[in-house]
Scaffold this motif. Structure first.
Motif, short mmCIF file in Angstrom:
data_model
loop_
_atom_site.label_atom_id
_atom_site.label_comp_id
_atom_site.label_asym_id
_atom_site.label_seq_id
_atom_site.Cartn_x
_atom_site.Cartn_y
_atom_site.Cartn_z
N CYS A 39 0.86 -1.19 0.00
CA CYS A 39 0.00 0.00 0.00
C CYS A 39 0.89 1.23 0.00
CB CYS A 39 -0.92 0.01 1.21
SG CYS A 39 -2.07 1.43 1.21
N ILE A 40 0.60 2.14 -0.90
CA ILE A 40 1.32 3.42 -1.00
C ILE A 40 0.42 4.52 -0.47
CG2 ILE A 40 2.39 5.09 -2.56
CD1 ILE A 40 2.53 2.82 -4.63
N LEU A 41 1.00 5.43 0.27
CA LEU A 41 0.31 6.65 0.66
C LEU A 41 0.82 7.75 -0.27
CD1 LEU A 41 -1.45 8.48 2.44
CD2 LEU A 41 0.47 8.58 4.06
N THR A 42 -0.09 8.33 -1.03
CA THR A 42 0.30 9.40 -1.95
C THR A 42 0.41 10.73 -1.20
OG1 THR A 42 -1.94 10.10 -2.55
CG2 THR A 42 -1.00 8.24 -3.79
N ALA A 43 1.08 11.68 -1.82
CA ALA A 43 1.23 13.01 -1.21
C ALA A 43 -0.12 13.68 -1.00
CB ALA A 43 2.13 13.87 -2.07
N SER A 44 -1.12 13.32 -1.83
CA SER A 44 -2.45 13.92 -1.68
C SER A 44 -3.31 13.18 -0.65
CB SER A 44 -3.16 13.94 -3.04
OG SER A 44 -3.37 12.62 -3.50
N GLY A 45 -2.75 12.16 0.00
CA GLY A 45 -3.46 11.47 1.07
C GLY A 45 -4.26 10.25 0.65
N GLU A 46 -4.10 9.82 -0.60
CA GLU A 46 -4.81 8.63 -1.06
C GLU A 46 -3.96 7.38 -0.81
OE1 GLU A 46 -6.93 8.89 -4.86
OE2 GLU A 46 -6.37 11.01 -4.86
N PHE A 47 -4.64 6.25 -0.64
CA PHE A 47 -3.98 4.97 -0.43
C PHE A 47 -4.20 4.12 -1.67
CE2 PHE A 47 -4.88 6.71 3.71
CZ PHE A 47 -3.73 6.45 4.43
N VAL A 48 -3.11 3.58 -2.21
CA VAL A 48 -3.18 2.76 -3.42
C VAL A 48 -2.57 1.41 -3.09
CG1 VAL A 48 -2.50 2.56 -5.84
CG2 VAL A 48 -2.97 4.83 -4.86
N VAL A 49 -3.31 0.32 -3.37
CA VAL A 49 -2.83 -1.02 -3.01
C VAL A 49 -2.40 -1.82 -4.22
CG1 VAL A 49 -4.26 -1.12 -0.93
CG2 VAL A 49 -5.14 -2.04 -3.07
N GLY A 50 -1.63 -2.86 -3.93
CA GLY A 50 -1.22 -3.82 -4.95
C GLY A 50 -0.94 -5.15 -4.28
N PHE A 69 2.65 0.80 -7.37
CA PHE A 69 3.20 2.02 -7.98
C PHE A 69 2.66 2.23 -9.39
CE2 PHE A 69 6.18 2.43 -4.51
CZ PHE A 69 6.35 3.79 -4.44
N GLY A 70 2.55 1.16 -10.17
CA GLY A 70 2.00 1.30 -11.52
C GLY A 70 0.58 1.82 -11.50
N THR A 71 -0.22 1.29 -10.59
CA THR A 71 -1.61 1.73 -10.45
C THR A 71 -1.66 3.20 -10.05
OG1 THR A 71 -2.30 -0.49 -9.83
CG2 THR A 71 -3.79 1.31 -9.23
N ALA A 72 -0.81 3.59 -9.12
CA ALA A 72 -0.78 4.99 -8.66
C ALA A 72 -0.35 5.93 -9.78
CB ALA A 72 0.16 5.13 -7.47
N ILE A 73 0.66 5.56 -10.52
CA ILE A 73 1.15 6.40 -11.62
C ILE A 73 0.07 6.56 -12.68
CG2 ILE A 73 2.83 6.54 -13.52
CD1 ILE A 73 4.00 7.21 -10.72
N VAL A 74 -0.59 5.47 -13.06
CA VAL A 74 -1.65 5.53 -14.07
C VAL A 74 -2.81 6.40 -13.58
CG1 VAL A 74 -3.38 4.14 -15.28
CG2 VAL A 74 -1.01 3.38 -15.19
N ALA A 75 -3.05 6.41 -12.27
CA ALA A 75 -4.12 7.24 -11.70
C ALA A 75 -3.72 8.71 -11.60
CB ALA A 75 -4.52 6.71 -10.32
N GLY A 76 -2.48 9.03 -11.97
CA GLY A 76 -2.04 10.42 -11.99
C GLY A 76 -1.21 10.87 -10.81
N HIS A 77 -0.90 9.97 -9.89
CA HIS A 77 -0.09 10.33 -8.73
C HIS A 77 1.38 10.39 -9.12
CE1 HIS A 77 -3.54 10.03 -6.12
NE2 HIS A 77 -3.82 8.86 -6.69
#
Length: 142
Positions: A39-50, A69-77
Motif C-alpha cells: 500500500c502506497i500513501l500518496t502526497a495527496s493522502g490517497e492509499f493505493v494497493v497492490g 506504484f504502476g496503479t498509482a502512476i496511471v491514476a495520476g499520482h
C-alpha cells in the motif's frame, strides 16, 4: 544511523498497514504461495494497493510493490509519502532488488518503506538504506 523521521501520522500508518495486509490476501500466487501486499500513501493522502500476481511463465509475474506504484502512476499520482509491504513470513521481507529500483524511480532516498511480518510487526527503512548508492531520474542527463 539516525532514526527515520516518519512523514506519516499514526493514523496514516495504521491505514497503510491494514490495507497492505488486506491486499496480501488478494495476491495471485499459485506457484510460490508467497503472498505479498503493498500500500502506497500518496502526497495527496490517497492509499493505493497492490498484490503480487504470478504467471505460469515465472519471470512474467509482477511484485506487489510494482503493481501498487504502476496503479498509482496511471491514476495520476506523482508524489508519495510512504510504502507498506506485508508478507506471511518472519522476519518481514523487504522489496526485491527490481522493486527497490522501481520504487526509487518515483521517490527519493529518504522515502520510508514499512515492512510487515506475519504477526503484523514491522521494520522501517528508507529506500536509500535498501538501495544504497542508487540513482533516479534526477541523476540522468537532461
Amino acid at each position: 544511523m539516525p532514526p527515520i523521521t516518519s512523514p506519516v501520522t499514526a493514523q496514516e500508518l495504521e491505514i497503510l498497514s491494514t490495507k497492505a495486509i488486506e491486499a496480501k490476501g488478494r495476491a495471485y500466487c499459485p506457484y510460490s504461495k508467497f503472498h505479498v501486499g503493498a500500500c502506497i500513501l500518496t502526497a495527496s493522502g490517497e492509499f493505493v494497493v497492490g498484490a503480487n500476481v504470478e504467471n505460469a511463465a515465472y519471470p512474467v509475474g509482477t511484485c506487489a510493490e510494482r503493481v501498487a506504484f504502476g496503479t498509482a502512476i496511471v491514476a495520476g499520482h506523482k508524489e508519495f509519502k510512504a510504502l507498506a509491504v506485508a508478507t506471511d513470513i518472519r522476519p518481514a521481507a523487504s522489496p526485491c532488488g527490481m522493486c527497490r529500483q522501481f520504487i526509487r524511480e518515483f521517490t527519493t532516498p529518504s522515502f520510508p518503506v514499512y515492512m510487515y511480518d506475519a504477526d503484523g510487526a514491522y521494520k522501517v527503512m528508507t529506500i536509500g538504506e535498501l538501495l544504497p548508492d542508487s540513482f533516479g531520474p534526477e541523476d540522468l542527463p537532461k
